[in-house]
Design a protein around this motif. Sequence first.
Motif, PDB file in Angstrom:
ATOM      1  N   SER A  34       0.839  -1.191   0.000  1.00 57.85           N
ATOM      2  CA  SER A  34       0.000   0.000   0.000  1.00 57.85           C
ATOM      3  C   SER A  34       0.880   1.249   0.000  1.00 57.85           C
ATOM      4  N   PHE A  35       0.349   2.311  -0.570  1.00 56.07           N
ATOM      5  CA  PHE A  35       1.047   3.590  -0.545  1.00 56.07           C
ATOM      6  C   PHE A  35       0.922   4.190   0.851  1.00 56.07           C
ATOM      7  N   LEU A  36       1.900   4.975   1.268  1.00 57.18           N
ATOM      8  CA  LEU A  36       1.806   5.696   2.537  1.00 57.18           C
ATOM      9  C   LEU A  36       1.014   6.981   2.372  1.00 57.18           C
ATOM     10  N   PHE A  37       1.059   7.535   1.159  1.00 59.82           N
ATOM     11  CA  PHE A  37       0.351   8.777   0.870  1.00 59.82           C
ATOM     12  C   PHE A  37      -0.545   8.574  -0.346  1.00 59.82           C
ATOM     13  N   CYS A  38      -1.678   9.240  -0.347  1.00 58.60           N
ATOM     14  CA  CYS A  38      -2.635   9.141  -1.443  1.00 58.60           C
ATOM     15  C   CYS A  38      -2.012   9.655  -2.735  1.00 58.60           C
ATOM     16  N   GLU A  39      -2.213   8.938  -3.811  1.00 63.82           N
ATOM     17  CA  GLU A  39      -1.635   9.362  -5.094  1.00 63.82           C
ATOM     18  C   GLU A  39      -2.385  10.540  -5.699  1.00 63.82           C
ATOM     19  N   GLU A  40      -3.581  10.837  -5.217  1.00 65.06           N
ATOM     20  CA  GLU A  40      -4.373  11.958  -5.739  1.00 65.06           C
ATOM     21  C   GLU A  40      -4.118  13.246  -4.953  1.00 65.06           C
ATOM     22  N   CYS A  41      -4.267  13.168  -3.614  1.00 63.28           N
ATOM     23  CA  CYS A  41      -4.221  14.399  -2.815  1.00 63.28           C
ATOM     24  C   CYS A  41      -3.019  14.471  -1.880  1.00 63.28           C
ATOM     25  N   ASP A  42      -2.173  13.476  -1.861  1.00 61.13           N
ATOM     26  CA  ASP A  42      -0.946  13.429  -1.057  1.00 61.13           C
ATOM     27  C   ASP A  42      -1.172  13.479   0.453  1.00 61.13           C
ATOM     28  N   THR A  43      -2.362  13.140   0.927  1.00 67.94           N
ATOM     29  CA  THR A  43      -2.581  13.037   2.370  1.00 67.94           C
ATOM     30  C   THR A  43      -2.155  11.645   2.825  1.00 67.94           C
ATOM     31  N   PRO A  44      -1.721  11.516   4.071  1.00 66.69           N
ATOM     32  CA  PRO A  44      -1.316  10.196   4.565  1.00 66.69           C
ATOM     33  C   PRO A  44      -2.503   9.227   4.590  1.00 66.69           C
ATOM     34  N   ILE A  45      -2.255   7.994   4.187  1.00 66.65           N
ATOM     35  CA  ILE A  45      -3.277   6.943   4.242  1.00 66.65           C
ATOM     36  C   ILE A  45      -3.141   6.278   5.603  1.00 66.65           C
ATOM     37  N   PRO A  46      -4.210   6.235   6.401  1.00 72.83           N
ATOM     38  CA  PRO A  46      -4.116   5.648   7.747  1.00 72.83           C
ATOM     39  C   PRO A  46      -3.698   4.174   7.705  1.00 72.83           C
ATOM     40  N   LEU A  47      -3.010   3.778   8.761  1.00 68.54           N
ATOM     41  CA  LEU A  47      -2.527   2.399   8.866  1.00 68.54           C
ATOM     42  C   LEU A  47      -3.676   1.402   8.800  1.00 68.54           C
ATOM     43  N   ALA A  48      -4.794   1.722   9.433  1.00 69.24           N
ATOM     44  CA  ALA A  48      -5.934   0.799   9.434  1.00 69.24           C
ATOM     45  C   ALA A  48      -6.411   0.531   8.010  1.00 69.24           C
ATOM     46  N   ARG A  49      -6.440   1.551   7.162  1.00 71.47           N
ATOM     47  CA  ARG A  49      -6.864   1.357   5.764  1.00 71.47           C
ATOM     48  C   ARG A  49      -5.834   0.532   5.007  1.00 71.47           C
ATOM     49  N   ARG A  50      -4.562   0.796   5.239  1.00 68.00           N
ATOM     50  CA  ARG A  50      -3.518   0.034   4.536  1.00 68.00           C
ATOM     51  C   ARG A  50      -3.562  -1.437   4.913  1.00 68.00           C
ATOM     52  N   ALA A  52      -6.356  -3.028   6.090  1.00 72.05           N
ATOM     53  CA  ALA A  52      -7.647  -3.586   5.664  1.00 72.05           C
ATOM     54  C   ALA A  52      -7.712  -3.795   4.162  1.00 72.05           C
ATOM     55  N   SER A  53      -7.018  -2.956   3.410  1.00 67.31           N
ATOM     56  CA  SER A  53      -7.066  -3.036   1.953  1.00 67.31           C
ATOM     57  C   SER A  53      -5.648  -3.015   1.391  1.00 67.31           C
ATOM     58  N   PRO A  54      -4.941  -4.156   1.438  1.00 62.07           N
ATOM     59  CA  PRO A  54      -3.563  -4.185   0.921  1.00 62.07           C
ATOM     60  C   PRO A  54      -3.520  -3.778  -0.547  1.00 62.07           C
ATOM     61  N   GLY A  55      -2.565  -2.947  -0.867  1.00 62.02           N
ATOM     62  CA  GLY A  55      -2.419  -2.486  -2.239  1.00 62.02           C
ATOM     63  C   GLY A  55      -3.170  -1.203  -2.529  1.00 62.02           C
ATOM     64  N   CYS A  56      -3.744  -0.582  -1.498  1.00 67.23           N
ATOM     65  CA  CYS A  56      -4.494   0.655  -1.750  1.00 67.23           C
ATOM     66  C   CYS A  56      -3.526   1.775  -2.124  1.00 67.23           C
ATOM     67  N   THR A  57      -3.990   2.654  -2.998  1.00 63.33           N
ATOM     68  CA  THR A  57      -3.159   3.756  -3.465  1.00 63.33           C
ATOM     69  C   THR A  57      -3.799   5.113  -3.206  1.00 63.33           C
ATOM     70  N   GLN A  58      -5.038   5.094  -2.708  1.00 58.89           N
ATOM     71  CA  GLN A  58      -5.758   6.340  -2.473  1.00 58.89           C
ATOM     72  C   GLN A  58      -6.373   6.338  -1.079  1.00 58.89           C
ATOM     73  N   CYS A  59      -6.600   7.547  -0.552  1.00 57.65           N
ATOM     74  CA  CYS A  59      -7.315   7.664   0.715  1.00 57.65           C
ATOM     75  C   CYS A  59      -8.789   7.331   0.466  1.00 57.65           C
ATOM     76  N   VAL A  60      -9.548   7.199   1.541  1.00 55.92           N
ATOM     77  CA  VAL A  60     -10.951   6.801   1.421  1.00 55.92           C
ATOM     78  C   VAL A  60     -11.736   7.821   0.604  1.00 55.92           C
ATOM     79  N   THR A  61     -11.497   9.100   0.846  1.00 55.58           N
ATOM     80  CA  THR A  61     -12.235  10.150   0.135  1.00 55.58           C
ATOM     81  C   THR A  61     -11.972  10.089  -1.370  1.00 55.58           C
ATOM     82  N   CYS A  62     -10.709  10.030  -1.743  1.00 56.44           N
ATOM     83  CA  CYS A  62     -10.368   9.990  -3.175  1.00 56.44           C
ATOM     84  C   CYS A  62     -10.847   8.694  -3.817  1.00 56.44           C
ATOM     85  N   GLN A  63     -10.771   7.578  -3.089  1.00 59.03           N
ATOM     86  CA  GLN A  63     -11.262   6.313  -3.615  1.00 59.03           C
ATOM     87  C   GLN A  63     -12.758   6.381  -3.868  1.00 59.03           C
TER      88      GLN A  63
END
Length: 75
Positions: A34-50, A52-63
């Motif tokens: 998973s990315f540490l930062f969202c590829e769209e808005c560059d905000t940190p992606i929380p550990l819980a999301r990373r 829960a969803s391995p391989g995520c590249t966006q924060c919940v809002t951008c997704q």
Amino acid sequence: MADIADFANDLVQERLDQALAARAANKPAPVAYSFLFCEECDTPIPLARRLASPGCTQCVTCQSLDEARKARYVR
């Protein structure tokens, strides 16, 4: 009427199937990072999301926005 060649072909096919199944079972599962930062808005992606969803590249809002955008084009 089956002859000895048919039995031999069946045996060889069975052994090949077993060997391919064993080979597939020994392959390591692909690891998704998973990315540490969202590829769209560059905000940190929380550990819980990373976790829960391995391989995520966006924060919940951008997704959510991305999925809504794609859903509109499907119709």
